[in-house]
Design a protein around this motif. Structure first.
Motif, PDB file in Angstrom:
ATOM      1  N   VAL A 138       0.866  -1.187   0.000  1.00 29.34           N
ATOM      2  CA  VAL A 138       0.000   0.000   0.000  1.00 29.34           C
ATOM      3  C   VAL A 138       0.904   1.239   0.000  1.00 29.34           C
ATOM      4  N   THR A 142      -0.722   7.036   0.421  1.00 26.90           N
ATOM      5  CA  THR A 142      -2.125   6.765   0.731  1.00 26.90           C
ATOM      6  C   THR A 142      -2.315   6.664   2.239  1.00 26.90           C
ATOM      7  N   VAL A 143      -1.372   5.975   2.884  1.00 26.66           N
ATOM      8  CA  VAL A 143      -1.465   5.826   4.338  1.00 26.66           C
ATOM      9  C   VAL A 143      -1.309   7.196   5.009  1.00 26.66           C
ATOM     10  N   ALA A 146      -4.411   9.172   4.778  1.00 27.77           N
ATOM     11  CA  ALA A 146      -5.393   8.690   5.748  1.00 27.77           C
ATOM     12  C   ALA A 146      -5.070   9.218   7.152  1.00 27.77           C
ATOM     13  N   ILE A 156      -7.256   2.837   9.586  1.00 29.72           N
ATOM     14  CA  ILE A 156      -6.400   2.756   8.398  1.00 29.72           C
ATOM     15  C   ILE A 156      -6.200   1.300   7.996  1.00 29.72           C
ATOM     16  N   VAL A 160      -8.349   1.001   4.864  1.00 32.72           N
ATOM     17  CA  VAL A 160      -7.494   1.372   3.735  1.00 32.72           C
ATOM     18  C   VAL A 160      -6.531   0.239   3.359  1.00 32.72           C
ATOM     19  N   GLU A 161      -5.718  -0.182   4.330  1.00 36.48           N
ATOM     20  CA  GLU A 161      -4.653  -1.126   3.978  1.00 36.48           C
ATOM     21  C   GLU A 161      -5.199  -2.502   3.556  1.00 36.48           C
ATOM     22  N   MET A 164      -7.042  -2.422   0.228  1.00 39.50           N
ATOM     23  CA  MET A 164      -6.138  -2.213  -0.894  1.00 39.50           C
ATOM     24  C   MET A 164      -5.239  -3.431  -1.127  1.00 39.50           C
TER      25      MET A 164
ATOM     26  N   PHE B  93      -7.983   7.307  -2.178  1.00 34.32           N
ATOM     27  CA  PHE B  93      -8.145   5.882  -1.925  1.00 34.32           C
ATOM     28  C   PHE B  93      -8.656   5.199  -3.188  1.00 34.32           C
ATOM     29  N   ARG B  96     -12.063   3.299  -3.076  1.00 30.87           N
ATOM     30  CA  ARG B  96     -13.312   3.966  -2.732  1.00 30.87           C
ATOM     31  C   ARG B  96     -13.742   4.862  -3.886  1.00 30.87           C
ATOM     32  N   ASN B 101     -14.487   8.972  -1.265  1.00 29.38           N
ATOM     33  CA  ASN B 101     -13.230   9.648  -0.969  1.00 29.38           C
ATOM     34  C   ASN B 101     -13.495  11.039  -0.390  1.00 29.38           C
ATOM     35  N   THR B 104     -14.663  11.207   3.252  1.00 34.49           N
ATOM     36  CA  THR B 104     -13.822  10.578   4.288  1.00 34.49           C
ATOM     37  C   THR B 104     -13.937  11.274   5.648  1.00 34.49           C
TER      38      THR B 104
END
Lengths: 243, 406
Positions: A138, A142-143, A146, A156, A160-161, A164, B93, B96, B101, B104
Motif C-alpha cells: 500500500v 495513501t497511508v 489517511a 487505516i 485502507v490497507e 487495498m 483511496f 473507494r 473519498n 472521508t
C-alpha cells in the motif's frame, strides 16, 4: 513418537487401502482399463469421498485464512515479528505431509481433526506471505493521506490497507486453494478419507484413478473460481477501467 | 468555520539520534485567509514544517498556534479532522468511489448520510466535476480530475486551515497551470488559510500571499510577499533560489491594468484628417489607431489614409496583438514579442481601446520599485469580484476538456 506407536498405525493404514484390491479386477470388463461406462455406473461411490475432500479443503482454507491474516497483520504492525513468523510458517510447509500426520496422530488421534490441523498449517506460508506483501505494498502516500485526515491506525488497517491489499491476498488464497486440494489427497493417511483414499483403494485400475483424479482437479478449479468470484465481488474498483 | 490564523513560534524539531535539527527556530505568522507557501530545496524541512501543524510529526520545542491555541494541546486525530489535508494524487483511496473519498472526513466526524451526500454534491459542483462522476473510482478519472477530488476531499468538513503538500506536483505543466488558476479562483471565494508546500519557486510566487523560503536544516531564509521576495531578496541564498530572472518573474504578479499605459491616438473613418493629426501631439506613439464605432481597434493607419481631407480605411498593419486589461503582464509581453512588435492596443471588457502597451511601458514598470504589487489572493479576489473572466475561462475550459475525456 516411538516406533511402537507408529507401527500399528501403518499396519492399519495399509490394511485400509490394499484390503479391497482383489475384488477390483472383476468389476470392470476391460480389466484395469479406463472403462467410462463403469465410471458412470459407479459415480455415486465417489460422492462421499468428494464431499470429504471438499471439507478437507474448505475448512483448512477458512481456518488458515483467518490465522495467517491475523499473523500477517501482527507482523505488519510490529515489523520485527515478520522474519520469525515467516521462518515458522515456511518450516511448517517443508514438513512432508505423511510425517506430519504420523506426528499428529499421537496428539490428535486418527481422523479428520489431524488432517485439518496439518492442511491448515500448509496454507499458512502461502496466505501469510501474500497478506504481508499486500499490506506492505500500500503506497506510503495513501497511508499518510489517511493519517492526515485523522483516521486511527485501526481505521487505516481495516479501511485502507486491508482493502487495498485484497488483490494480493486473494492471489495467495487461490494458490493455497489448489495446493490444499492437492495435499488433501494424502489425508487418508490420517484416516480422514477424501478422494486420495479412492485412488489408493485401487491404484492399478485406471478407471478408478482417473475418476478420482478428475474430481480432484475439478474441485481445485471450482475452488479457485469461487475465490476469484469472491475477489471480484469485494474489489469492484479493480474492474474500473483506467482511462 | 471560515479561516484561522496560524503562528509558528521558535519551533524546533530534532529527530532522536540526528546531529542536526530538521527545523531550527522557525517563526512566522499566517493571517486568516492567506496562502502561505513553504518553499525550498529538498531536505530543507518544508514538508516536516507542514506536518508539525497537524501533528503528523511532533515538534521538539516552541509553539504552533492555530487560532491562538497550541496544537500540542489538541488530540491528533481530532486536530487532523479539523485541518484539511491534500497531497499528490496518490493520496486518493483507489478502492473507494470519488464520493466516498470526498466523504472521508465527514464520515469520521459521524455526519448523517443526508448531510454528507449534500456536501459531496456541493463540492463536486465547486470543483467543476459532474455529479455522476461521484460513483466512479479514482482510476477512471484523469490526473487533473483526481487532483481536484483531492482538494475537494480536503475541503469536505469546511476546515479553517488547509495543508497542501505539493498538491500539483505530479501533474503535467498545462494542467498544473489550470489547476493553480482554479485553486486561486476557489480561494477567492472560500478564503481559507492555506499552507502550501512546493519546491517550485514559480509556483510559490504564483500561489503565495506570503512565501517562507527555507534552507537546509530548516532555517527560515526569508518570509515575505512574493514581490518583496523578488525585489529585495534577503541574502545570496534567496537570490539564487529565486533565480536570475527574478525581475521577469515580477511580471507574472502584475496585470496590464496595474501599469501606466501609453495614451493612444484613436480615430474613426470619415474623421477630419487635420484634426486627427493634431491628436498625435497628445499621444505617446506617433501612429494613429483606427477604431470602429464602438471603439474597438481595427488597425494602424498608413500615411496615405491621411492624405485626403477625410480619413479612409488604409492600414499599414493590423492592430495585433490586442491586449486585455486583465491580462497578466508576462503573458502580454509574450504576446508583443511573439507578434514581433513593440506595442499593442489595450482593450477593456467591452473591447474598446483604453491605451497602448509598449515594451517601454513594461520596462518602466519593471524598473519602478515602488507601487503596490498585488498578491495571488488579491488578484483572485479581485477577479472574483469582477466578472472573473480570465480565471473563470481557465476553469470552464479546464473542466470541460477533462469531462470530455471521461
Amino acid at each position: 513418537m516411538s516406533g511402537l506407536a507408529v507401527t500399528p498405525v501403518l499396519a492399519q493404514l495399509s490394511d485400509d487401502f490394499f484390503g479391497d484390491r482383489q475384488g477390483a479386477a472383476d468389476r470392470c470388463p476391460g480389466n484395469n482399463e479406463l472403462c467410462p461406462g463403469w465410471i458412470v455406473d459407479n459415480f455415486t461411490d465417489y460422492l462421499n469421498p468428494l464431499w470429504e475432500h471438499v471439507l478437507l479443503s474448505v475448512i483448512p482454507l477458512a481456518i488458515g485464512f483467518v490465522l495467517a491474516t491475523g499473523l500477517a497483520m501482527l507482523a505488519h504492525r510490529y515489523p520485527k515479528l515478520a522474519p520469525p513468523f515467516l521462518a515458522f510458517v515456511s518450516i511448517l510447509f517443508t514438513i512432508p505431509s505423511i510425517a506430519f500426520y504420523l506426528i499428529l496422530i499421537n496428539v490428535t488421534g486418527r481422523g479428520f481433526a489431524t488432517a485439518v490441523v496439518a492442511l491448515t498449517a500448509y496454507t499458512q506460508v502461502l496466505i501469510f506471505r501474500n497478506v504481508l506483501t499486500g499490506l506492505r505494498e500500500v503506497p506510503q502516500g495513501t497511508v499518510e493521506a489517511a493519517q492526515g485526515m485523522g483516521m486511527s491506525s485501526r481505521q487505516i488497517l481495516f479501511g485502507v490497507e486491508l482493502p487495498m491489499a485484497l488483490p494480493t491476498i486473494f492471489a495467495g488464497l487461490r494458490i493455497a486453494a489448489s495446493s490444499t486440494v492437492g495435499i488433501a489427497g494424502f489425508a487418508f493417511f490420517a484416516g480422514a478419507g477424501g478422494l486420495g483414499q479412492s485412488i489408493f483403494a485401487d491404484p492399478r485400475f485406471r478407471g478408478n484413478v482417473v475418476a478420482a483424479s478428475v474430481l480432484m482437479i475439478l474441485l481445485a478449479a471450482a475452488l479457485e473460481l469461487a475465490v476469484l468470484a469472491v475477489q471480484r465481488a469485494l474489489t469492484p474498483w479493480q474492474r474500473a477501467v483506467s482511462r | 468555520m471560515q479561516a484561522a490564523t496560524l503562528e509558528f513560534r521558535h519551533v524546533h524539531k530534532q529527530y532522536p539520534g540526528a546531529d542536526k535539527p530538521a527545523i531550527a527556530d522557525l517563526s512566522f505568522r499566517v493571517e486568516a485567509g492567506d496562502i502561505c507557501v513553504l518553499v525550498g530545496p529538498s531536505g530543507c524541512g518544508k514538508t516536516t514544517a507542514m506536518r508539525l501543524v497537524n501533528r503528523m510529526i511532533d515538534l521538539t520545542s516552541g509553539e504552533i498556534l492555530l487560532d491562538g491555541r497550541s496544537v500540542m494541546e489538541r488530540r491528533p486525530a481530532e486536530l487532523r479532522r479539523e485541518v484539511g489535508y491534500a497531497i499528490q494524487q496518490i493520496g486518493l483511496f483507489p478502492h473507494r468511489t470519488i464520493a466516498d473519498n470526498i466523504a472521508t472526513v465527514p464520515k469520521l466526524l459521524n455526519w448523517d448520510k443526508t448531510r454528507t451526500k449534500a456536501r459531496v454534491e456541493e463540492l463536486l459542483d465547486l470543483i467543476g466535476l459532474d455529479r455522476s462522476l461521484g460513483r466512479r473510482y479514482p482510476a477512471q478519472l484523469s490526473g487533473g480530475q483526481r487532483q481536484r477530488v483531492g482538494v475537494a476531499r480536503a475541503l469536505a468538513a469546511d476546515p479553517p486551515l488547509l495543508l497542501m503538500d505539493e498538491p500539483f506536483g505530479a501533474i503535467d505543466p498545462i494542467n498544473r497551470e489550470r489547476l493553480q488558476n482554479e485553486f486561486l479562483r476557489l480561494q477567492g471565494e472560500l478564503r481559507k488559510t492555506v499552507v502550501f508546500v512546493t519546491h517550485d519557486i514559480d509556483e510559490a510566487i504564483k500561489m503565495g500571499d506570503k512565501i517562507a523560503i527555507l534552507k537546509e536544516g530548516g532555517h527560515l531564509a526569508q518570509y515575505a510577499t512574493p514581490s518583496e521576495l523578488l525585489m529585495y531578496p534577503a541574502d545570496k541564498f534567496v537570490e539564487d533560489f529565486v533565480g536570475a530572472d527574478r525581475a521577469l518573474k515580477r511580471l507574472a504578479l502584475q496585470r496590464v491594468r496595474d501599469i501606466d499605459l501609453w495614451k493612444a491616438a484613436t480615430v474613426r473613418t470619415g474623421e477630419d484628417s487635420a484634426a486627427a493629426k493634431a491628436k498625435l501631439a497628445d499621444a505617446d506613439l506617433p501612429y494613429l489607431l483606427l477604431v470602429d464605432d464602438r471603439g474597438r481597434p481595427k488597425g494602424w493607419l498608413s500615411d496615405r489614409a491621411l492624405s485626403g481631407e477625410r480619413i479612409v480605411e488604409d492600414l499599414r498593419s493590423s492592430a495585433d496583438p490586442i491586449v486585455e486589461m486583465d491580462d497578466i503582464l508576462r503573458d502580454a509581453l509574450s504576446d508583443l514579442l511573439a507578434a514581433d512588435t513593440r506595442y499593442g492596443p489595450v482593450v477593456d471588457e467591452a473591447g474598446a481601446v483604453r491605451g497602448i502597451l509598449s515594451l517601454e511601458a513594461v520596462g518602466h514598470a519593471l524598473a519602478a520599485t515602488g507601487g503596490h504589487v498585488p498578491t495571488a489572493t488579491e488578484l483572485a479576489r479581485e477577479s472574483a469580484a469582477h466578472d472573473g473572466r480570465a480565471t473563470a475561462d481557465g476553469l470552464s475550459s479546464g473542466s470541460g476538456s477533462d469531462l470530455a475525456r471521461s
